[in-house]
Design a protein around this motif. Structure first.
Motif, PDB file in Angstrom:
ATOM      1  N   GLU A  82     -15.946 -30.475 -22.669  1.00  0.00           N
ATOM      2  CA  GLU A  82     -14.101 -29.537 -23.208  1.00  0.00           C
ATOM      3  C   GLU A  82     -13.744 -28.918 -22.942  1.00  0.00           C
ATOM      4  N   TRP A  83     -14.779 -28.109 -22.021  1.00  0.00           N
ATOM      5  CA  TRP A  83     -14.141 -26.886 -21.069  1.00  0.00           C
ATOM      6  C   TRP A  83     -14.018 -27.376 -18.988  1.00  0.00           C
ATOM      7  N   ASP A  85     -12.193 -30.207 -18.812  1.00  0.00           N
ATOM      8  CA  ASP A  85     -11.532 -31.106 -18.867  1.00  0.00           C
ATOM      9  C   ASP A  85     -10.277 -29.553 -19.263  1.00  0.00           C
ATOM     10  N   ALA A  86     -10.445 -28.539 -19.822  1.00  0.00           N
ATOM     11  CA  ALA A  86      -9.406 -27.477 -20.347  1.00  0.00           C
ATOM     12  C   ALA A  86      -8.892 -26.861 -18.772  1.00  0.00           C
ATOM     13  N   LEU A  87     -10.574 -26.377 -18.791  1.00  0.00           N
ATOM     14  CA  LEU A  87     -10.534 -26.246 -17.051  1.00  0.00           C
ATOM     15  C   LEU A  87      -9.060 -26.421 -15.861  1.00  0.00           C
ATOM     16  N   ASP A  88      -9.139 -28.017 -16.040  1.00  0.00           N
ATOM     17  CA  ASP A  88      -8.607 -28.901 -14.957  1.00  0.00           C
ATOM     18  C   ASP A  88      -7.043 -28.937 -15.363  1.00  0.00           C
ATOM     19  N   GLU A  89      -7.151 -28.621 -16.307  1.00  0.00           N
ATOM     20  CA  GLU A  89      -5.195 -28.576 -17.138  1.00  0.00           C
ATOM     21  C   GLU A  89      -4.386 -27.051 -17.097  1.00  0.00           C
ATOM     22  N   TRP A  90      -5.579 -26.039 -16.682  1.00  0.00           N
ATOM     23  CA  TRP A  90      -4.982 -25.116 -16.352  1.00  0.00           C
ATOM     24  C   TRP A  90      -3.805 -24.823 -14.876  1.00  0.00           C
TER      25      TRP A  90
END
Length: 214
Positions: A82-83, A85-90
């Motif tokens: 999840e981290w 995935d969230a990093l790619d969305e930054w």
């Protein structure tokens, strides 16, 4: 990774978090080695035909520890994924230094995820090995029980006709053959000996009395 963490301070809180998780996952190695040695000892005891295994509580404790470690690794893997995935969305950072820092953070995240996957794979392999050892233990017990029952059945089959002869000549009748003959007892003993040896040789050739199969 730990040596690099000592020489260079974390660049940001996310980098510090990943280093802490990586250190936590690496600390599982000591527990993994301990469980590996413990399960190795239990497997040798399970598969030793000369031992009577009674350490079932210890085996269950080791399996419970493996299950707990597996659950922990699965939770950590989900959290790291999840981290990532969230990093790619930054949003994309501005400047080369920020981009390098973002890429380093992404690489470190994948490295942590790979460590978690490696520990999880080893734990599952230990669980499968323990399950196989238990199944082989009960299979060996069943094989030994079958061998004992086969031997007892063969011995019963050998002595059953001998008991029949003994019961026949033990009847209280004067007209029985050989009871008034001086050599009757030796003739009867000879017949019983030949019958017992013949049945024993027959079952031996059939491998019913042997300890190994064909």
């Amino acid at each position: 990774a730990e040596a690099r963490g000592v020489t260079r301070a974390p660049a940001n809180p996310a980098d510090l978090m990943l280093r802490m998780i990586n250190h936590m996952v690496d600390s599982y190695l000591d527990l993994r080695r301990l469980l590996t040695r413990q399960l190795g000892f239990l497997q040798r005891e399970l598969l030793n035909p000369a031992s009577h295994f009674h350490d079932w509580p210890l085996l269950l404790d080791a399996r419970n520890a493996l299950h707990q470690l597996e659950d922990t690794c699965e939770d950590q893997r989900s959290a790291v994924q999840e981290w990532i995935d969230a990093l790619d969305e930054w949003p994309d950072p501005e400047g080369d230094a920020a981009k390098r820092e973002r890429e380093l953070l992404r690489v470190r995240s994948r490295d942590v995820q790979e460590h978690v996957e490696r520990v999880l794979t080893h734990v599952r392999r230990l669980e499968q090995s323990a399950e196989n050892a238990v199944q082989m233990h009960f299979s060996a017990l069943s094989h030994r029980t079958n061998s004992i029952m086969r031997t007892l059945t063969v011995l019963t089959a050998i002595f059953l006709p001998l008991n029949l002869i003994t019961g026949f000549f033990g009847m209280n009748f004067d007209t029985l053959p050989l009871i008034h003959n001086a050599t009757g007892v030796w003739i009867t003993l000879g017949i019983m000996a030949l019958l017992g040896l013949g049945l024993g040789a027959f079952f031996w050739r059939k491998r019913y009395l042997g300890t190994q199969g064909r």
